[in-house]
Write a protein that holds these residues in place. Structure first.
Motif, PDB file in Angstrom:
ATOM      1  N   LEU A  44       0.735  -1.289  -0.042  1.00  0.00           N
ATOM      2  CA  LEU A  44       0.110  -0.131   0.069  1.00  0.00           C
ATOM      3  C   LEU A  44       0.860   1.383  -0.005  1.00  0.00           C
ATOM      4  O   LEU A  44       0.774   2.138  -0.875  1.00  0.00           O
ATOM      5  CB  LEU A  44      -0.910   0.096   1.184  1.00  0.00           C
ATOM      6  N   PHE A  48       1.581   4.050  -2.989  1.00  0.00           N
ATOM      7  CA  PHE A  48       1.442   5.682  -2.769  1.00  0.00           C
ATOM      8  C   PHE A  48       2.596   6.240  -3.205  1.00  0.00           C
ATOM      9  O   PHE A  48       2.671   7.554  -3.860  1.00  0.00           O
ATOM     10  CB  PHE A  48       1.042   5.715  -1.204  1.00  0.00           C
ATOM     11  N   TYR A  51       3.218   6.759  -6.912  1.00  0.00           N
ATOM     12  CA  TYR A  51       2.309   7.627  -7.413  1.00  0.00           C
ATOM     13  C   TYR A  51       2.884   9.179  -7.183  1.00  0.00           C
ATOM     14  O   TYR A  51       2.976  10.023  -8.077  1.00  0.00           O
ATOM     15  CB  TYR A  51       0.864   7.549  -7.157  1.00  0.00           C
ATOM     16  N   SER A 104      -3.168  -4.558  -3.577  1.00  0.00           N
ATOM     17  CA  SER A 104      -2.736  -3.666  -2.690  1.00  0.00           C
ATOM     18  C   SER A 104      -1.761  -2.425  -3.312  1.00  0.00           C
ATOM     19  O   SER A 104      -2.005  -1.069  -2.716  1.00  0.00           O
ATOM     20  CB  SER A 104      -1.924  -4.154  -1.467  1.00  0.00           C
ATOM     21  N   LEU A 107      -4.091  -0.018  -4.992  1.00  0.00           N
ATOM     22  CA  LEU A 107      -4.907   0.584  -4.263  1.00  0.00           C
ATOM     23  C   LEU A 107      -4.134   1.937  -3.474  1.00  0.00           C
ATOM     24  O   LEU A 107      -4.635   2.819  -3.369  1.00  0.00           O
ATOM     25  CB  LEU A 107      -5.436  -0.344  -3.038  1.00  0.00           C
ATOM     26  N   GLY A 108      -3.106   1.635  -3.130  1.00  0.00           N
ATOM     27  CA  GLY A 108      -2.109   2.524  -2.408  1.00  0.00           C
ATOM     28  C   GLY A 108      -1.993   4.060  -3.487  1.00  0.00           C
ATOM     29  O   GLY A 108      -2.022   4.897  -3.125  1.00  0.00           O
ATOM     30  N   GLY A 110      -4.113   4.559  -5.818  1.00  0.00           N
ATOM     31  CA  GLY A 110      -5.490   5.141  -5.900  1.00  0.00           C
ATOM     32  C   GLY A 110      -5.679   6.362  -4.672  1.00  0.00           C
ATOM     33  O   GLY A 110      -6.090   7.254  -4.871  1.00  0.00           O
ATOM     34  N   VAL A 111      -5.127   5.744  -3.404  1.00  0.00           N
ATOM     35  CA  VAL A 111      -5.385   6.697  -2.343  1.00  0.00           C
ATOM     36  C   VAL A 111      -4.458   7.880  -2.736  1.00  0.00           C
ATOM     37  O   VAL A 111      -4.899   9.022  -2.273  1.00  0.00           O
ATOM     38  CB  VAL A 111      -4.976   5.811  -1.145  1.00  0.00           C
ATOM     39  N   ALA A 112      -3.168   7.832  -3.177  1.00  0.00           N
ATOM     40  CA  ALA A 112      -2.492   9.100  -3.329  1.00  0.00           C
ATOM     41  C   ALA A 112      -3.256   9.764  -4.652  1.00  0.00           C
ATOM     42  O   ALA A 112      -3.078  11.101  -4.369  1.00  0.00           O
ATOM     43  CB  ALA A 112      -1.145   8.453  -4.051  1.00  0.00           C
ATOM     44  N   VAL A 114      -6.155  10.264  -5.142  1.00  0.00           N
ATOM     45  CA  VAL A 114      -7.237  10.788  -4.471  1.00  0.00           C
ATOM     46  C   VAL A 114      -6.823  11.899  -3.593  1.00  0.00           C
ATOM     47  O   VAL A 114      -7.108  13.205  -3.711  1.00  0.00           O
ATOM     48  CB  VAL A 114      -8.187  10.067  -3.672  1.00  0.00           C
ATOM     49  N   TRP A 115      -5.836  11.743  -2.797  1.00  0.00           N
ATOM     50  CA  TRP A 115      -5.269  12.729  -1.891  1.00  0.00           C
ATOM     51  C   TRP A 115      -4.574  13.873  -2.700  1.00  0.00           C
ATOM     52  O   TRP A 115      -5.052  15.096  -2.492  1.00  0.00           O
ATOM     53  CB  TRP A 115      -3.905  12.064  -1.193  1.00  0.00           C
TER      54      TRP A 115
END
Length: 190
Positions: A44, A48, A51, A104, A107-108, A110-112, A114-115
């Motif tokens: 994860l 992040f 990215y 995973s 997914l990490g 993707g979190v970055a 969005v952030w």
């Protein structure tokens, strides 16, 4: 008759005890699951970081991507081998490894994404740069990733010592690995 009843009670108690203790019957399944979950959890932050690094500098981002690509080959093997030994099926081992390891990291990322999207709506940081995570966030992510992997490595090392007939081989390989890591850090230090 009293002794038969006593023997019956003893065997029932032993069976109940065996069912109440959640000790895995297959050590490779235990190792495989621990390894897979640990690798999935540490991927994860890898996603992040990949990215975020690419967002800051595409050249550096590509270098990080290639380093993680090479790194993930050995991780895939580390995940699949114990699962294969536990499950006895190459396809099941590869499928579980692919799902746990392959989901995973994106997914990490993707979190970055969005952030950065949310931070981008907030404007710039004063220098014209889009706001993003600071050094403290990166430091925390690296610390959490390193902590997870160190914990799992120590647990698996202890289990490896218990399963191996030649403990000096396990200890020697551990020190060889630490030496290679130390030398590579020393050679790339600035």
């Amino acid at each position: 008759n009293g002794s038969c009843l006593s023997d019956s009670d003893t065997s029932d108690t032993e069976q109940e005890t065996a069912h109440h203790h959640h000790v895995p019957e297959n050590a490779f399944l235990n190792i495989g699951l621990q390894t897979s979950i640990a690798i999935a959890l540490h991927k994860l932050p890898e996603g992040f970081i990949t990215y975020a690094t690419n967002h800051a500098s595409p050249t550096l981002g590509f270098s990080v991507f290639m380093a993680l690509f090479t790194h993930n080959i050995t991780e895939g093997f580390a995940m699949a081998l114990p699962l294969y030994l536990a499950l006895g099926s190459r396809m099941k081992a590869m499928c579980w490894s692919s799902v746990l390891g392959g989901v995973s990291q994106p997914l990490g990322a993707g979190v970055a994404a969005v952030w950065f999207s949310i931070a981008g709506r907030g404007g710039s940081d004063g220098d014209g740069q889009v706001a993003g995570p600071g050094f403290a966030v990166y430091g925390c992510m690296f610390a959490v990733t390193a902590g997870i992997m160190t914990s799992v490595a120590l647990q698996l090392f202890v289990e490896g010592l218990g399963m191996c007939h030649r403990k000096e081989l396990c200890i020697g390989c551990a020190f060889l690995g630490m030496t290679v890591l130390a030398m590579s850090n020393a050679l790339t230090a600035q």
